[in-house]
Motif scaffolding. Structure first.
Motif, PDB file in Angstrom:
ATOM      1  N   TRP A 277       0.809  -1.213   0.000  1.00 52.27           N
ATOM      2  CA  TRP A 277       0.000   0.000   0.000  1.00 52.27           C
ATOM      3  C   TRP A 277       0.848   1.271   0.000  1.00 52.27           C
ATOM      4  O   TRP A 277       0.353   2.341  -0.376  1.00 52.27           O
ATOM      5  CB  TRP A 277      -0.951   0.009   1.194  1.00 52.27           C
ATOM      6  N   SER A 278       2.116   1.187   0.392  1.00 51.26           N
ATOM      7  CA  SER A 278       2.966   2.377   0.333  1.00 51.26           C
ATOM      8  C   SER A 278       3.139   2.846  -1.107  1.00 51.26           C
ATOM      9  O   SER A 278       3.494   3.999  -1.358  1.00 51.26           O
ATOM     10  CB  SER A 278       4.328   2.095   0.972  1.00 51.26           C
ATOM     11  N   TYR A 279       2.858   1.960  -2.063  1.00 51.85           N
ATOM     12  CA  TYR A 279       2.853   2.313  -3.481  1.00 51.85           C
ATOM     13  C   TYR A 279       1.425   2.397  -4.023  1.00 51.85           C
ATOM     14  O   TYR A 279       1.067   3.371  -4.687  1.00 51.85           O
ATOM     15  CB  TYR A 279       3.635   1.283  -4.293  1.00 51.85           C
ATOM     16  N   LEU A 280       0.622   1.390  -3.748  1.00 51.07           N
ATOM     17  CA  LEU A 280      -0.709   1.303  -4.342  1.00 51.07           C
ATOM     18  C   LEU A 280      -1.594   2.484  -3.942  1.00 51.07           C
ATOM     19  O   LEU A 280      -2.516   2.856  -4.688  1.00 51.07           O
ATOM     20  CB  LEU A 280      -1.371  -0.015  -3.939  1.00 51.07           C
ATOM     21  N   ALA A 281      -1.319   3.093  -2.810  1.00 48.13           N
ATOM     22  CA  ALA A 281      -2.127   4.234  -2.359  1.00 48.13           C
ATOM     23  C   ALA A 281      -2.117   5.383  -3.358  1.00 48.13           C
ATOM     24  O   ALA A 281      -3.059   6.189  -3.398  1.00 48.13           O
ATOM     25  CB  ALA A 281      -1.622   4.720  -1.004  1.00 48.13           C
ATOM     26  N   PHE A 282      -1.075   5.460  -4.192  1.00 46.75           N
ATOM     27  CA  PHE A 282      -1.010   6.542  -5.177  1.00 46.75           C
ATOM     28  C   PHE A 282      -2.063   6.382  -6.281  1.00 46.75           C
ATOM     29  O   PHE A 282      -2.233   7.291  -7.103  1.00 46.75           O
ATOM     30  CB  PHE A 282       0.386   6.632  -5.783  1.00 46.75           C
ATOM     31  N   SER A 283      -2.762   5.262  -6.307  1.00 47.90           N
ATOM     32  CA  SER A 283      -3.871   5.097  -7.248  1.00 47.90           C
ATOM     33  C   SER A 283      -5.112   5.871  -6.796  1.00 47.90           C
ATOM     34  O   SER A 283      -6.089   5.961  -7.550  1.00 47.90           O
ATOM     35  CB  SER A 283      -4.232   3.613  -7.404  1.00 47.90           C
ATOM     36  N   PHE A 284      -5.068   6.419  -5.575  1.00 51.56           N
ATOM     37  CA  PHE A 284      -6.244   7.069  -5.007  1.00 51.56           C
ATOM     38  C   PHE A 284      -5.947   8.517  -4.618  1.00 51.56           C
ATOM     39  O   PHE A 284      -4.849   8.839  -4.168  1.00 51.56           O
ATOM     40  CB  PHE A 284      -6.726   6.306  -3.771  1.00 51.56           C
ATOM     41  N   ALA A 285      -6.961   9.379  -4.774  1.00 48.48           N
ATOM     42  CA  ALA A 285      -6.877  10.750  -4.281  1.00 48.48           C
ATOM     43  C   ALA A 285      -7.399  10.780  -2.839  1.00 48.48           C
ATOM     44  O   ALA A 285      -8.050   9.826  -2.386  1.00 48.48           O
ATOM     45  CB  ALA A 285      -7.697  11.681  -5.180  1.00 48.48           C
ATOM     46  N   GLN A 286      -7.101  11.846  -2.112  1.00 46.13           N
ATOM     47  CA  GLN A 286      -7.588  12.014  -0.737  1.00 46.13           C
ATOM     48  C   GLN A 286      -7.257  10.801   0.138  1.00 46.13           C
ATOM     49  O   GLN A 286      -8.078  10.319   0.914  1.00 46.13           O
ATOM     50  CB  GLN A 286      -9.097  12.275  -0.741  1.00 46.13           C
ATOM     51  N   ARG A 287      -6.045  10.295  -0.026  1.00 40.87           N
ATOM     52  CA  ARG A 287      -5.674   9.019   0.584  1.00 40.87           C
ATOM     53  C   ARG A 287      -5.040   9.135   1.974  1.00 40.87           C
ATOM     54  O   ARG A 287      -4.858   8.112   2.653  1.00 40.87           O
ATOM     55  CB  ARG A 287      -4.678   8.291  -0.327  1.00 40.87           C
ATOM     56  N   GLU A 288      -4.650  10.333   2.402  1.00 44.30           N
ATOM     57  CA  GLU A 288      -3.806  10.453   3.585  1.00 44.30           C
ATOM     58  C   GLU A 288      -4.451   9.866   4.841  1.00 44.30           C
ATOM     59  O   GLU A 288      -3.825   9.070   5.557  1.00 44.30           O
ATOM     60  CB  GLU A 288      -3.441  11.926   3.824  1.00 44.30           C
ATOM     61  N   LYS A 289      -5.704  10.243   5.141  1.00 44.50           N
ATOM     62  CA  LYS A 289      -6.347   9.780   6.365  1.00 44.50           C
ATOM     63  C   LYS A 289      -6.603   8.276   6.361  1.00 44.50           C
ATOM     64  O   LYS A 289      -6.234   7.579   7.303  1.00 44.50           O
ATOM     65  CB  LYS A 289      -7.645  10.555   6.597  1.00 44.50           C
ATOM     66  N   PRO A 290      -7.231   7.706   5.308  1.00 44.46           N
ATOM     67  CA  PRO A 290      -7.443   6.252   5.318  1.00 44.46           C
ATOM     68  C   PRO A 290      -6.145   5.464   5.263  1.00 44.46           C
ATOM     69  O   PRO A 290      -6.056   4.372   5.841  1.00 44.46           O
ATOM     70  CB  PRO A 290      -8.310   5.993   4.090  1.00 44.46           C
ATOM     71  N   LEU A 291      -5.118   5.998   4.598  1.00 47.47           N
ATOM     72  CA  LEU A 291      -3.843   5.285   4.556  1.00 47.47           C
ATOM     73  C   LEU A 291      -3.211   5.249   5.938  1.00 47.47           C
ATOM     74  O   LEU A 291      -2.626   4.232   6.339  1.00 47.47           O
ATOM     75  CB  LEU A 291      -2.891   5.953   3.560  1.00 47.47           C
ATOM     76  N   LYS A 292      -3.318   6.339   6.677  1.00 48.73           N
ATOM     77  CA  LYS A 292      -2.804   6.368   8.048  1.00 48.73           C
ATOM     78  C   LYS A 292      -3.523   5.326   8.906  1.00 48.73           C
ATOM     79  O   LYS A 292      -2.888   4.614   9.703  1.00 48.73           O
ATOM     80  CB  LYS A 292      -2.997   7.759   8.633  1.00 48.73           C
TER      81      LYS A 292
END
Length: 326
Positions: A277-292
């Motif tokens: 997910w440290s890479y795949l998260a870039f497929s999404f916008a507004q990702r900071e909060k759910p990624l955390k």
């Protein structure tokens, strides 16, 4: 242009490769994370599982070997030949300090005379075995001028393909690729040349194609992990948003369940998925909060809730592009 999936240690093992190959198109070859043979003449359990033909059915795989000893390389190549592989790749690009301190990977480039002798020893034996050799290299250790001698060495030997990442060892993944040195490789290499380095978007691929129309292959790594569709898009495919989300969800589930079958304990599985997910998260916008929230997940239920939030609810990035390490 043909696209290859770069070997990414800890991420692009056989579980990931199988899932990516099932759900996405456009990749001609998948290079394995390196095998590092030693004097014990044994592959680790992880290395063996990763290259077993039964774990790579239908996937076009090229195994990669990391060593600076000809006898160890040839031993590992012989094992891979027995498994049915027809090509092996020599890793002269890894910049990790634990690797290069032993003059392996990109660290071997600091010893051009030894590298020359190494290639002299292995290429003749490989021809007798019926194996092809490809080489993945950086352009030197400290200065771009080192590449002149390295290219002279490579040009002496029957190398099926020279994959050039035009950075120095000391650059790690910082600075920008040295396109002047890559241009030299493209014009002077006796072997077909493949480009590797920072092709993170379809736009960047198009710019590269215009600059180097004679280059027919490129290796994608961080860009492809951040956007699993990049090989398709580089080949001209247009993917509708609903199809993109559906395929991302199916791919994620395939990788997750594959790891749960292959790895004991959800804690270890979560570690692998968070790394992806440290890479795949870039497929999404507004990702900071759910990624955390995802990175803080301590059990599978928390992880699935956070991953579901991203996969089901977040807007997709347009375009998805690797944005660097956080």
């Amino acid at each position: 242009m043909e696209y290859y999936f770069a070997p990414m240690e800890g991420i692009t093992g056989y579980v990931f490769r199988n899932a990516h190959h099932r759900h996405f198109n456009g990749i001609s070859r998948y290079y394995t994370p390196f095998i590092a043979p030693g004097q014990t003449r044994r592959l680790t359990g992880r290395e063996l599982e990763d290259v077993r033909p039964e774990n790579n059915k239908g996937v076009p795989v090229v195994p990669q070997i990391l060593t600076n000893k000809a006898e160890d390389f040839l031993w590992a190549a012989g094992i891979l030949k027995e498994m049915g592989y027809g090509e092996v790749n020599l890793n002269l690009g890894c910049p990790s300090g634990t690797v290069t301190a032993k003059h392996r990977g990109a660290g071997f480039l600091a010893l051009p005379e030894r590298l020359d002798e190494f290639l002299f020893q292995i290429t003749g034996e490989m021809e007798l075995m019926g194996l092809s050799l490809s080489v993945k290299t950086r352009i030197g250790v400290d200065t771009p001028e080192e590449f002149e001698e390295l290219l002279r060495i490579y040009n002496q030997y029957p190398i099926k393909q020279l994959i050039v990442h035009p950075r120095l060892l000391k650059d790690y993944y910082k600075n920008t690729p040295n396109m002047e040195m890559f241009s030299r490789a493209a014009g002077e290499s006796a072997s077909p040349v493949c480009y590797n380095g920072d092709l993170f978007s379809e736009e960047r691929i198009r710019l590269f194609e215009r600059e180097f129309p004679q280059i027919r292959s490129a290796m994608l790594g961080r860009g492809l992990l951040s956007n699993p569709f990049l090989g398709e898009e580089g080949s001209g495919a247009i993917i509708r948003e609903e199809d993109r989300r559906r395929r991302l969800k199916a791919f994620h589930e395939d990788v997750l369940e594959g790891y749960r079958r292959a790895i004991p304990g959800d804690r270890n599985v979560l570690f692998k998925m968070k790394e992806l997910w440290s890479y795949l998260a870039f497929s999404f916008a507004q990702r900071e909060k759910p990624l955390k929230k995802l990175k803080k997940a301590r059990d599978m239920a928390d992880y699935r809730a956070a991953a579901g939030w991203m996969l089901d609810e977040l807007p997709l990035a347009k375009p998805p592009v690797f944005g660097g390490y956080s």
